[in-house]
Design an enzyme around this catalytic site. Sequence first.
Site, PDB file in Angstrom:
ATOM      1  N   GLY A 110       0.810  -1.218   0.000  1.00 28.69           N
ATOM      2  CA  GLY A 110       0.000   0.000   0.000  1.00 28.69           C
ATOM      3  C   GLY A 110       0.838   1.260   0.000  1.00 28.69           C
ATOM      4  O   GLY A 110       0.319   2.367  -0.183  1.00 28.69           O
ATOM      5  N   CYS A 140      -0.178  -7.636  -3.326  1.00 28.82           N
ATOM      6  CA  CYS A 140      -0.625  -9.000  -3.659  1.00 28.82           C
ATOM      7  C   CYS A 140      -0.695  -9.200  -5.170  1.00 28.82           C
ATOM      8  O   CYS A 140      -0.262 -10.225  -5.703  1.00 28.82           O
ATOM      9  CB  CYS A 140      -1.977  -9.266  -3.012  1.00 28.82           C
ATOM     10  SG  CYS A 140      -3.193  -7.966  -3.293  1.00 28.82           S
ATOM     11  N   HIS A 193      -0.703  -1.229 -11.205  1.00 30.77           N
ATOM     12  CA  HIS A 193      -0.084  -2.555 -11.061  1.00 30.77           C
ATOM     13  C   HIS A 193       1.107  -2.763 -11.996  1.00 30.77           C
ATOM     14  O   HIS A 193       2.115  -3.336 -11.599  1.00 30.77           O
ATOM     15  CB  HIS A 193      -1.138  -3.649 -11.295  1.00 30.77           C
ATOM     16  CG  HIS A 193      -2.370  -3.437 -10.477  1.00 30.77           C
ATOM     17  ND1 HIS A 193      -3.474  -2.739 -10.938  1.00 30.77           N
ATOM     18  CD2 HIS A 193      -2.665  -3.791  -9.215  1.00 30.77           C
ATOM     19  CE1 HIS A 193      -4.394  -2.692  -9.998  1.00 30.77           C
ATOM     20  NE2 HIS A 193      -3.936  -3.320  -8.940  1.00 30.77           N
ATOM     21  N   HIS A 219      -8.504 -12.119  -6.158  1.00 25.47           N
ATOM     22  CA  HIS A 219      -8.420 -11.376  -7.421  1.00 25.47           C
ATOM     23  C   HIS A 219      -8.215 -12.402  -8.543  1.00 25.47           C
ATOM     24  O   HIS A 219      -7.632 -13.464  -8.313  1.00 25.47           O
ATOM     25  CB  HIS A 219      -7.179 -10.478  -7.477  1.00 25.47           C
ATOM     26  CG  HIS A 219      -7.026  -9.512  -6.362  1.00 25.47           C
ATOM     27  ND1 HIS A 219      -7.927  -8.536  -6.051  1.00 25.47           N
ATOM     28  CD2 HIS A 219      -5.993  -9.320  -5.491  1.00 25.47           C
ATOM     29  CE1 HIS A 219      -7.484  -7.790  -5.052  1.00 25.47           C
ATOM     30  NE2 HIS A 219      -6.312  -8.260  -4.685  1.00 25.47           N
TER      31      HIS A 219
END
Length: 344
Positions: A110, A140, A193, A219
């Site tokens: 994060g 992740c 990402h 996900h």
Amino acid sequence: MIKVGINGYGTIGKRVAEAVTLQDDMKIVGIVKTKPTYEMRGAIDANYPVFASTKNKIPFFESKGIEVSGVTEDLVNLADIIIDCTPGKLGVNNMEMYEKAGTKAIWQGGEKHEPIGTSFNSLTNYSESIGKDYVRVVSCNTTGLSRTLYPLLNEYGINNVQAVMVRRSGDPKDSDRGPINSIEPVLNVPSHHGPDVQTVISDLNIQTMAVKVPTTIMHVHCIIVELESEPDVSRVIELWDNTPRVDLIEGFLHNEGNKIRNLPGTAEIMEWARDSLYTRGDLNQIAVWKDGVHSFGNKLYYYQAIHQESDVVPENIDAIRAMCNIESDSFKSVEKTNKALGIN
Ligand code: NAD
């Protein structure tokens, strides 16, 4: 024994604490909580010393019968390394406190890469973190992308990656997150990402998009990779079979002309993780649908599922070993961590 402190005992913090406890070269010396909520349960059962985030919170803990060993700064002084698992974008504010105490620290995905300076994935760039004071374990999604793209890069070379992240909206415990009845695209392209993967696989040509869907458990990534040479699907599957923390799964089984649902989606995958008796029913490995891997010319198409609450947990353990100079060989650390956690 490396003395590890956990600052922020939520989804990731409690899992990393449990994983540390299972290793023979590190131990938990305390965890920091802001409030004596239900999540204290695991810490109390495991006998972790509890530290309050600030002095004025101590009476609240004591009013619930919880013994407090000090405040965050006390744990920071006591530990060799802090795993900062406070909510994203908050954690980096703690850097000054860690610097003052001369304590190493690991942040989570994060946080942004820049203020920390080194991002970590066990498979792709372990050696960059050896002896470092401050490291960030990537998110992740980035961990999942890195684990399956890196073997392809080494075997075939990659011209370009395009991937769509179908993201869970919140973790199972997050009843305050949404959407509940909507699908929300991330309108900025590329989503964060792709650039994040470049912090652990430099020079990878990758663009990503993302949509948020009303599910909490995993996900799913839809990935198209343009390789430098034509791939052989069975060789690609063999590569991933030999890659640690990647599990090949079958969506459907075939018997006498019948197609039988096996692990067609994330619900069944998480049930399979629970059946496998993994801690908490977590799945630290990335699940890749074997029957979803296809190639057309130089392009490889595949789908993978990410258990967002747990895939980064073993990476935190390996990062501790690299930063504290207790293992310079990434493969040895990965093997040791996996054995302790019961994963392949
Ligand atoms: P979380 O909200 O479950 O846990 C954060 C914990 O930190 C909570 O217990 C909160 O009370 C506590 N906290 C808040 N302020 C604090 C303070 N000042 N001092 C000490 N503790 C404080 O969050 P999480 O999902 O565990 O996320 C932690 C980090 O891990 C974030 O950077 C996140 O982006 C990253 N991450 C999360 C996931 C995921 O899917 N949950 C996956 C990979 C990485």
